[in-house]
Each structure stands twice: as C-alpha cells, then as structure tokens.
Design a protein around this motif. Structure first.
Motif, PDB file in Angstrom:
ATOM      1  N   ARG A   6      33.903  43.449  55.063  1.00  0.00           N
ATOM      2  CA  ARG A   6      34.123  42.155  55.702  1.00  0.00           C
ATOM      3  C   ARG A   6      32.777  41.515  56.053  1.00  0.00           C
ATOM      4  O   ARG A   6      31.873  42.182  56.562  1.00  0.00           O
ATOM      5  CB  ARG A   6      34.941  42.356  56.977  1.00  0.00           C
ATOM      6  N   ILE A   7      32.618  40.226  55.776  1.00  0.00           N
ATOM      7  CA  ILE A   7      31.412  39.480  56.126  1.00  0.00           C
ATOM      8  C   ILE A   7      31.705  38.538  57.290  1.00  0.00           C
ATOM      9  O   ILE A   7      30.919  38.397  58.223  1.00  0.00           O
ATOM     10  CB  ILE A   7      30.932  38.610  54.924  1.00  0.00           C
ATOM     11  N   ALA A   8      32.824  37.851  57.228  1.00  0.00           N
ATOM     12  CA  ALA A   8      33.244  36.880  58.251  1.00  0.00           C
ATOM     13  C   ALA A   8      34.736  36.679  58.056  1.00  0.00           C
ATOM     14  O   ALA A   8      35.326  37.267  57.142  1.00  0.00           O
ATOM     15  CB  ALA A   8      32.484  35.564  58.061  1.00  0.00           C
ATOM     16  N   ASP A   9      35.353  35.842  58.878  1.00  0.00           N
ATOM     17  CA  ASP A   9      36.788  35.591  58.724  1.00  0.00           C
ATOM     18  C   ASP A   9      37.093  35.112  57.315  1.00  0.00           C
ATOM     19  O   ASP A   9      36.560  34.085  56.872  1.00  0.00           O
ATOM     20  CB  ASP A   9      37.256  34.509  59.708  1.00  0.00           C
ATOM     21  N   GLY A  10      37.908  35.861  56.608  1.00  0.00           N
ATOM     22  CA  GLY A  10      38.332  35.438  55.272  1.00  0.00           C
ATOM     23  C   GLY A  10      37.290  35.631  54.189  1.00  0.00           C
ATOM     24  O   GLY A  10      37.505  35.226  53.048  1.00  0.00           O
ATOM     25  N   ILE A  11      36.144  36.226  54.538  1.00  0.00           N
ATOM     26  CA  ILE A  11      35.070  36.400  53.548  1.00  0.00           C
ATOM     27  C   ILE A  11      34.663  37.872  53.504  1.00  0.00           C
ATOM     28  O   ILE A  11      34.431  38.493  54.538  1.00  0.00           O
ATOM     29  CB  ILE A  11      33.845  35.518  53.885  1.00  0.00           C
ATOM     30  N   SER A  12      34.604  38.433  52.306  1.00  0.00           N
ATOM     31  CA  SER A  12      34.197  39.834  52.164  1.00  0.00           C
ATOM     32  C   SER A  12      33.434  39.993  50.861  1.00  0.00           C
ATOM     33  O   SER A  12      33.279  39.034  50.102  1.00  0.00           O
ATOM     34  CB  SER A  12      35.424  40.754  52.204  1.00  0.00           C
ATOM     35  N   ARG A  13      32.934  41.209  50.645  1.00  0.00           N
ATOM     36  CA  ARG A  13      32.210  41.413  49.387  1.00  0.00           C
ATOM     37  C   ARG A  13      32.430  42.811  48.836  1.00  0.00           C
ATOM     38  O   ARG A  13      32.638  43.772  49.586  1.00  0.00           O
ATOM     39  CB  ARG A  13      30.709  41.200  49.571  1.00  0.00           C
ATOM     40  N   ILE A  14      32.383  42.901  47.520  1.00  0.00           N
ATOM     41  CA  ILE A  14      32.240  44.191  46.844  1.00  0.00           C
ATOM     42  C   ILE A  14      30.740  44.298  46.569  1.00  0.00           C
ATOM     43  O   ILE A  14      30.180  43.488  45.817  1.00  0.00           O
ATOM     44  CB  ILE A  14      33.035  44.218  45.521  1.00  0.00           C
ATOM     45  N   PRO A  15      30.047  45.257  47.212  1.00  0.00           N
ATOM     46  CA  PRO A  15      28.585  45.269  47.122  1.00  0.00           C
ATOM     47  C   PRO A  15      28.054  45.517  45.717  1.00  0.00           C
ATOM     48  O   PRO A  15      28.701  46.164  44.899  1.00  0.00           O
ATOM     49  CB  PRO A  15      28.188  46.425  48.050  1.00  0.00           C
ATOM     50  N   ALA A  16      26.847  45.011  45.500  1.00  0.00           N
ATOM     51  CA  ALA A  16      26.146  45.199  44.234  1.00  0.00           C
ATOM     52  C   ALA A  16      25.848  46.679  44.013  1.00  0.00           C
ATOM     53  O   ALA A  16      25.806  47.466  44.956  1.00  0.00           O
ATOM     54  CB  ALA A  16      24.842  44.409  44.258  1.00  0.00           C
ATOM     55  N   ASN A  45      35.827  46.212  39.366  1.00  0.00           N
ATOM     56  CA  ASN A  45      35.879  44.991  40.183  1.00  0.00           C
ATOM     57  C   ASN A  45      37.059  44.123  39.751  1.00  0.00           C
ATOM     58  O   ASN A  45      37.815  43.616  40.576  1.00  0.00           O
ATOM     59  CB  ASN A  45      34.594  44.172  40.040  1.00  0.00           C
ATOM     60  N   ALA A  46      37.202  43.953  38.446  1.00  0.00           N
ATOM     61  CA  ALA A  46      38.307  43.148  37.919  1.00  0.00           C
ATOM     62  C   ALA A  46      39.640  43.830  38.197  1.00  0.00           C
ATOM     63  O   ALA A  46      40.618  43.187  38.593  1.00  0.00           O
ATOM     64  CB  ALA A  46      38.119  42.923  36.423  1.00  0.00           C
ATOM     65  N   GLU A  47      39.681  45.160  38.034  1.00  0.00           N
ATOM     66  CA  GLU A  47      40.927  45.890  38.269  1.00  0.00           C
ATOM     67  C   GLU A  47      41.379  45.720  39.716  1.00  0.00           C
ATOM     68  O   GLU A  47      42.557  45.540  39.994  1.00  0.00           O
ATOM     69  CB  GLU A  47      40.743  47.379  37.938  1.00  0.00           C
ATOM     70  N   TYR A  48      40.432  45.753  40.644  1.00  0.00           N
ATOM     71  CA  TYR A  48      40.763  45.533  42.055  1.00  0.00           C
ATOM     72  C   TYR A  48      41.369  44.144  42.253  1.00  0.00           C
ATOM     73  O   TYR A  48      42.406  43.986  42.897  1.00  0.00           O
ATOM     74  CB  TYR A  48      39.513  45.709  42.933  1.00  0.00           C
ATOM     75  N   LEU A  49      40.733  43.144  41.686  1.00  0.00           N
ATOM     76  CA  LEU A  49      41.224  41.764  41.873  1.00  0.00           C
ATOM     77  C   LEU A  49      42.575  41.561  41.187  1.00  0.00           C
ATOM     78  O   LEU A  49      43.429  40.842  41.698  1.00  0.00           O
ATOM     79  CB  LEU A  49      40.199  40.765  41.342  1.00  0.00           C
ATOM     80  N   ASN A  50      42.780  42.231  40.069  1.00  0.00           N
ATOM     81  CA  ASN A  50      44.050  42.084  39.344  1.00  0.00           C
ATOM     82  C   ASN A  50      45.235  42.616  40.148  1.00  0.00           C
ATOM     83  O   ASN A  50      46.377  42.261  39.887  1.00  0.00           O
ATOM     84  CB  ASN A  50      43.981  42.798  37.990  1.00  0.00           C
ATOM     85  N   MET A  51      44.960  43.496  41.119  1.00  0.00           N
ATOM     86  CA  MET A  51      46.040  44.077  41.922  1.00  0.00           C
ATOM     87  C   MET A  51      46.383  43.251  43.160  1.00  0.00           C
ATOM     88  O   MET A  51      47.311  43.596  43.889  1.00  0.00           O
ATOM     89  CB  MET A  51      45.633  45.475  42.408  1.00  0.00           C
ATOM     90  N   GLN A  52      45.618  42.210  43.444  1.00  0.00           N
ATOM     91  CA  GLN A  52      45.838  41.452  44.677  1.00  0.00           C
ATOM     92  C   GLN A  52      47.024  40.496  44.529  1.00  0.00           C
ATOM     93  O   GLN A  52      47.343  40.048  43.435  1.00  0.00           O
ATOM     94  CB  GLN A  52      44.577  40.680  45.070  1.00  0.00           C
ATOM     95  N   ALA A  53      47.664  40.202  45.683  1.00  0.00           N
ATOM     96  CA  ALA A  53      48.883  39.383  45.652  1.00  0.00           C
ATOM     97  C   ALA A  53      48.580  37.946  45.229  1.00  0.00           C
ATOM     98  O   ALA A  53      49.350  37.344  44.477  1.00  0.00           O
ATOM     99  CB  ALA A  53      49.542  39.403  47.031  1.00  0.00           C
ATOM    100  N   LYS A  54      47.476  37.395  45.716  1.00  0.00           N
ATOM    101  CA  LYS A  54      47.185  35.993  45.401  1.00  0.00           C
ATOM    102  C   LYS A  54      46.539  35.863  44.027  1.00  0.00           C
ATOM    103  O   LYS A  54      45.750  36.722  43.626  1.00  0.00           O
ATOM    104  CB  LYS A  54      46.233  35.408  46.450  1.00  0.00           C
TER     105      LYS A  54
END
Ligand SMILES: [Zn+2]
Length: 202
Positions: A6-16, A45-54
């Motif tokens: 988590r970085i801030a409300d609604g903002i996060s990162r998958i680190p480099a 990274n793509a596999e993680y995003l492909n599993m998200q609801a939105k």
C-alpha cells in the motif's frame, strides 16, 4: 502469490525487481477499473491483475521491456500507450494528447517529454504523478546527457501538474517532491552551453 504494497488510499505497487529486471507496477483502484501504470517484465504481474474483480486499464510509461514485456500476458480492458511504444508493443490505444478520467480523483494521462525515452507517458492520480524513468538522462556519444529542448518541455509539463509527489520507478525512495525535482531539473537546464543541444548529466 503477489501482495502489492500500500502507498496511499487506493494506491499500491508491485515492487520492481533487479533479476530479472522488472519495473514497478503502480496500481490505482478506481471506481470501475483497476489502473496499472506499467506492467513490468514478469508474467506473474499480469497473472495477478488477471485475477482481480475489476477490469484492468494499463498505461505504459515508455517502450523499454522492463516496463512492458508482460503486457502480452495481460487481459486488459484497455492499454494506453504512446505512438512510439505502440511500435514495439504492436497493439493498444495510442495517446496523442492528455486524457482525464473520472474513475479516481484527478486521474489523468499526460504526455511527458523525456531524454530517457521518446514517447513517454505519465499518470497522475490523487496527490501522485507516476512518471516511470522519465527523469533519467539519455545517452549522447556514449555519455549520459539531457536533450536541452526536451528538458525544457519536460519541466513545463511537470510544472503544469497538481500532484505534490512525483513517483519514479526502480528506486527505493520512489516518491519525490515535485517542487524539489523541478528545482533540480532547472539547475541542470541552467548548465546548458550556448548553441549546444545536449547537457552532460553529472
Ligand atoms: Zn527505461
């Protein structure tokens, strides 16, 4: 299993990562879409995003493979990239001017002149503006250098933003105060030689 920080409300990162080289993936949770700024080079990274609801919208910062290679594995609603990045990626929606979205406060794709890579894009969201590697110099005759004209245009764009922080990739200290960065770039610009197109980076 990836767990974004988590970085801030609604903002996060998958680190480099360094081995293999993969840039940070910055995630912005919008009302309707999950926004990713860059996708990195790792398929996970793509596999993680492909599993998200939105559904995912991805913005590519520039064409370098450590920022883009996993794009072929992503099931995205939309991929936004510059014309130059599209030459390498081969698909996606080319951005030719700034675009504002109402999916997250202040969400805004902007064209970002950069000596590092032709056709860079930034993404502003909340108090942050994600800019990838755009602060890095390019190379001229084997030496790190800024193109003076491009640097002047880059400073103009950075001045026009609203975000307090600029977020750069590959750095442990990733959030930089925009005002301080502009002051540093202006200092570099002030070192340009008369009639010289490039400024050596120190
Ligand atoms: Zn790069």
């Amino acid at each position: 299993m990836l767990a974004p920080e988590r970085i801030a409300d609604g903002i996060s990162r998958i680190p480099a990562k360094e081995e293999p080289l993969s840039a940070d993936v910055w995630l912005i949770e919008g009302e309707r879409f999950l926004w990713a700024y860059d996708i990195g080079s790792l398929p996970e990274n793509a596999e993680y995003l492909n599993m998200q609801a939105k559904p995912v919208c991805c913005v590519l910062s520039h064409f370098h493979l450590d920022h883009t290679a996993a794009i072929t594995k992503l099931n995205a609603e939309k991929i936004y990239l510059s014309g130059n990045t599209a030459k390498y990626v081969g698909f996606g929606e080319v951005v030719n001017e700034d675009i504002w979205f109402d999916d997250f406060p202040g969400l805004h794709i902007f064209l970002l002149p950069s000596s590092h890579a032709k056709g860079s894009l930034g993404l502003e969201a909340g108090g942050y503006a994600f800019i990838g590697d755009a602060l890095c110099p390019g190379f001229k005759a084997g030496r790190a250098a800024y193109n003076a004209g491009v640097l002047a245009d880059e400073i103009k764009v950075l001045r026009s933003l609203r975000a307090e922080f600029l977020v750069v990739s590959h750095e442990p200290r990733f959030a930089l105060r925009r005002a301080e960065v502009i002051a540093e770039l202006e200092e570099i610009y002030s070192r340009r030689g008369k009639n010289e197109a490039y400024i050596a980076a120190e």
